[in-house]
Structure formats: structure tokens, C-alpha cells
Design an enzyme around this catalytic site. Structure first.
Site, PDB file in Angstrom:
ATOM      1  N   GLY A 139      32.620  41.340  33.009  1.00 22.94           N
ATOM      2  CA  GLY A 139      33.228  42.297  33.731  1.00 22.94           C
ATOM      3  C   GLY A 139      34.090  43.342  33.092  1.00 22.94           C
ATOM      4  N   ASP A 140      34.686  42.648  31.990  1.00 22.80           N
ATOM      5  CA  ASP A 140      35.329  43.374  30.759  1.00 22.80           C
ATOM      6  C   ASP A 140      34.673  44.514  30.122  1.00 22.80           C
ATOM      7  OD1 ASP A 140      37.540  43.854  29.036  1.00 22.80           O
ATOM      8  OD2 ASP A 140      36.179  42.674  27.655  1.00 22.80           O
ATOM      9  N   ALA A 141      33.359  44.209  30.065  1.00 20.48           N
ATOM     10  CA  ALA A 141      32.362  44.912  29.264  1.00 20.48           C
ATOM     11  C   ALA A 141      32.095  46.055  30.224  1.00 20.48           C
ATOM     12  CB  ALA A 141      31.261  44.072  28.807  1.00 20.48           C
TER      13      ALA A 141
END
Length: 146
Positions: free
Chosen positions: A34-36
Site C-alpha cells: 500500500g505504501d508503494a
């Protein structure tokens, strides 16, 4: 890319990856992806604003991807999350991470981890349109909240 296929499906097919069930992943794994994907969305948006120096692009995108901003955004989205999305967010927020917040409070860091877990879940569940809807609403509300 074929019309109607989201990025995750395009990657899955192109790299011959088995179909996955996002519900089987740990909240920290969901936060990792999700961060990416959130960063890709933000960078895509920032690059579309202008063809400017990379350090200026980085400064603009960094302000939107930092933990404090993600924590603020998820707070502004709480009322729009359905029960499943709130459950995923809370699982991510409450996950025991061995990494520490660099430039954020522990509360902001944990809220940001929950936000990232939700983004990862939506991405891996082929719900990119919902992911984009939440990001768009969140960014608009952040702007209005200033």
C-alpha cells in the site's frame, strides 16, 4: 494495457503471478504494498502538474506521502469507509511493527500504517477505482482543511 484491467491485474498477468486473496495477507504486508502504490499514485499526480526539476517533484510528493499527512487524510475519510475498509484500516493501525517512525509521532505512524494497509488491500483486491476515490477525496479534504 487492456481497457478495464487495473494495474494489479496487468502486473499479475504480465509477470505470471498466481491470483491472490488479499484477505490472506498480514496487515503489514498490505501496508508494504500500500505504501508503494500510494506513492506511485502521488508521484503520477505530481509529475502531471509540470515537467520540473526532480528535487522539486520530490519535495511536493514527500509532503503528501509522509505519515503525518496520511494520518490526517485517513481521519478525514473515516465517515466514508465501509465496515470492511474500517476493519482493514484498524488491523493495519494495530499491527505490531518492528520499524519506528522516523519523523512522525507513534500515533501518526500507526494511523499511516493503517491507511497504507487499506490502500494495499484495495489494490490487491482489484478495487483500484475505490482506492482512487478515497485518495482523491482525502486529498481534496486535506486541501479544504488548510
Amino acid at each position: 494495457m487492456e481497457e478495464g484491467i487495473d494495474l494489479f491485474e496487468c502486473i499479475r498477468r504480465g509477470m505470471s503471478i498466481e491470483n491472490v486473496d488479499a484477505d490472506t495477507y498480514s496487515p503489514l504486508t498490505l501496508a508494504y504494498i500500500g505504501d508503494a502504490i500510494y506513492e506511485i499514485v502521488i508521484r503520477t499526480m505530481v509529475v502531471s502538474w509540470a515537467n520540473i526539476q526532480v528535487n522539486k517533484l520530490h519535495k511536493k510528493s514527500s509532503a503528501l506521502v509522509k505519515a503525518q499527512t496520511q494520518a490526517q487524510m485517513i481521519k478525514l475519510l473515516f465517515d466514508d469507509l465501509d465496515d470492511r475498509e474500517m476493519t482493514i484500516y484498524k488491523r493495519g493501525r494495530n499491527a505490531k511493527s518492528f520499524t519506528k517512525a522516523k519523523n512522525a509521532t507513534v500515533i501518526d505512524y500507526r494511523m499511516a500504517t493503517g491507511f497504507e494497509a487499506l490502500m494495499g488491500y484495495l489494490y490487491m483486491s482489484h478495487k483500484s477505482e475505490r482506492m482512487m476515490e478515497l485518495i482523491s477525496m482525502g486529498l481534496e479534504r486535506l486541501e479544504n482543511d488548510k
